[in-house]
Design an enzyme around this catalytic site. Structure first.
Site, PDB file in Angstrom:
ATOM      1  N   ASP A 302      15.207 -21.399 -14.528  1.00 42.09           N
ATOM      2  CA  ASP A 302      14.668 -21.173 -13.185  1.00 42.09           C
ATOM      3  C   ASP A 302      14.890 -19.873 -12.776  1.00 42.09           C
ATOM      4  O   ASP A 302      15.818 -19.202 -13.254  1.00 42.09           O
ATOM      5  CB  ASP A 302      15.491 -22.309 -12.589  1.00 42.09           C
ATOM      6  N   GLU A 349      10.208 -19.767 -15.374  1.00 44.53           N
ATOM      7  CA  GLU A 349       9.699 -20.283 -14.097  1.00 44.53           C
ATOM      8  C   GLU A 349       9.461 -19.016 -13.381  1.00 44.53           C
ATOM      9  O   GLU A 349      10.345 -18.345 -12.649  1.00 44.53           O
ATOM     10  CB  GLU A 349      10.865 -21.110 -13.263  1.00 44.53           C
ATOM     11  N   ASP A 402       9.587 -28.722  -6.293  1.00 45.07           N
ATOM     12  CA  ASP A 402       9.642 -28.214  -4.992  1.00 45.07           C
ATOM     13  C   ASP A 402       8.380 -28.426  -3.966  1.00 45.07           C
ATOM     14  O   ASP A 402       8.437 -28.082  -3.102  1.00 45.07           O
ATOM     15  CB  ASP A 402       9.873 -26.823  -5.295  1.00 45.07           C
TER      16      ASP A 402
END
Length: 494
Positions: A302, A349, A402
């Site tokens: 992430d 990411e 998200d």
């Protein structure tokens, strides 16, 4: 160039679903006073069967560590441990560590109490079961590099009513050997409880992963770049973090104003002391990867851009606007990772404010990036999220955890952008969300991931997360009978 991991040598497709969003038929989950979400029990196995039957081969999920009171998996109290709330009580009953009647009672016993009963039974019979005793000893030895600190930290949190470790007695906060040795004896019962829970979690996880792999399903994990301040990792190894003499963060992580938030995102995680980490060859990170590779076949890292430069926010700032970009030793870090694990199956990411330097770092190590179709239809033909700009070394999403669900996104899309989408897709009459799902699956990208909400045609009321706000996970919005209707063999609902 394509990532060296064997998982990227062929085109694959998968589903994004966190285990907490699985149906939860275990009776305790129906009590309105308890947390209600899925576990590693029979519904997880049914989901693996569903994916195999449907032709998927990747199960992507969010971080699986133990959460704090807000239940956000991105603010875990450990970078290594598993969330004990994911432990299947049916599995504990099968082991005869709790009575099956305690799981099926109309007035469920609280989860924590049931796990305490299971731990007491486990330790009572441990000495008379050589095979179990050997397995438990092997687990403790293999995981000692994080387990000892985590079990003590968890026991201390319970002892001090879940207050932050910076407010603990000074000798405990600063980890004086004599004080820690003494309190280990005092809190032995609580420490043993944590050790049992982690043994149960890892045992269940290993069995599920073995079953999934045998079915051709690979587990895709999510590793947050930062860890929570109130965590065993920060308390146990404070020299690796940018803290003051009292253990409080000097600067915290986040991102500047972007697509999701006008004031940026103020995450509150302490920043790393990268100089200290680099001096010992990033051993802290290599240990973290060791655990993740034990749990997962593939790892999404992430906020990858934080390895090139991170947004540094003064700890006393209310939001992220006062931050600044600070360079990180990304090349040295990634080189150390790939020296230790040559076929490290990482996905970067790379969403948000991404610079040429970030993309150069990603490509230097042949890391697949992420592209989100929902971001593509803004009228710019050079938008990298549009399918004609996709490349082999990308993972394609309709949306992520998200984003809104694809149906919810489409329902709020401006008419101008709807027309651009329809024109781009040759004026297809395929309804949403299937038009975007089929577009993702047709991409040249090496992997396509579809959120389960999209496969179930769910609207924005079933969105998983709103960045900048507290995450919402669990059975309340995304499971129950609607999932069961689509999964043959799954019974029960929330």
């Amino acid at each position: 160039m394509v990532n060296k991991s064997p998982l990227f040598q062929r085109r694959t497709a998968g589903v994004l679903l966190h285990p907490t969003s699985l149906p939860c038929s275990e009776s305790y989950s129906r009590n309105e006073t308890t947390k209600a979400f899925g576990t590693l029990g029979k519904e997880a196995y049914a989901f693996v069967d569903f994916m195999a039957t449907a032709g998927f081969s990747i199960w992507q999920m969010l971080p699986t560590g133990p959460t704090q009171a807000d239940m956000s998996p991105y603010q875990s109290i450990s970078a290594h441990a598993g969330n004990p709330d994911l432990i299947s009580l049916d599995w504990l009953a099968e082991k005869n560590w709790i009575d099956a009647g305690q799981v099926t009672t109309r007035e469920p016993i609280p989860l924590a109490e049931l796990r305490e009963l299971a731990a007491a039974s486990f330790y009572k019979h441990l000495g008379s079961n050589a095979e179990l005793e050997q397995a438990f000893a092997a687990f403790r030895q293999a995981q000692a590099y994080w387990l000892d600190d985590f079990s003590l930290f968890s026991a201390l949190r319970a002892e001090y009513q879940n207050t932050s470790w910076v407010d603990w007695p000074a000798t405990i906060r600063t980890r004086h050997d004599e004080a820690l040795n003494q309190i280990r004896l005092t809190l032995k019962y609580k420490i043993d409880q944590v050790l049992f829970e982690q043994f149960a979690f890892f045992s269940q996880w290993s069995a599920l992963k073995k079953y999934a792999n045998e079915k051709g399903i690979y587990l895709f994990g999510d590793m947050p770049i930062f860890v929570g301040h109130d965590s065993a990792d920060v308390w146990a190894q404070q020299h690796y973090f940018n803290l003051d003499d009292q253990g409080r963060p000097l600067t915290v992580a986040g991102v500047p104003p972007d697509y999701f938030s006008e004031t940026g995102q103020h995450w509150g995680n302490p920043h790393y002391n990268w100089n200290q980490m680099q001096q010992d060859g990033f051993q802290w990170w290599l240990a973290r990867l060791k655990t993740q590779l034990h749990l997962f076949d593939l790892i999404r890292i992430d906020h990858f851009r934080g390895f090139e430069a991170f947004w540094e926010i003064p700890a006393d700032s209310e939001d992220a606007r006062s931050g600044r970009w600070v360079k990180a030793p990304g090349e040295a870090f990634l080189q150390a990772c790939f020296d230790a694990y040559p076929e490290l199956p990482l996905v970067a990411e790379n969403l948000g404010v991404i610079t040429d330097e970030v993309e150069a770092l990603r490509r230097q190590f042949n890391l697949p990036g992420m592209l989100v179709l929902q971001f593509g239809f803004d009228g710019n033909s050079n938008n990298p999220h549009l399918p004609h700009n996709h490349s082999r070394d990308e993972v394609i999403y309709t949306g992520t955890h998200d984003n809104d669900t694809t149906l919810g996104w489409y329902e709020t899309l401006a008419d101008e952008h709807r027309k651009q989408l329809q024109a781009y897709c040759f004026n297809s009459t395929e309804p949403m969300p299937w038009l975007l799902i089929e577009t993702a699956l047709a991409s040249v990208g090496s992997m396509a991931i579809i959120p389960m909400q999209d496969l179930l045609e769910l609207d924005g009321g079933h969105r998983m997360n709103m960045p900048g706000q507290r995450i919402k996970i669990g059975c309340g919005r995304f499971c129950g009978i609607r999932l069961i209707q689509h999964w043959p063999g799954v019974s029960g609902s929330c």
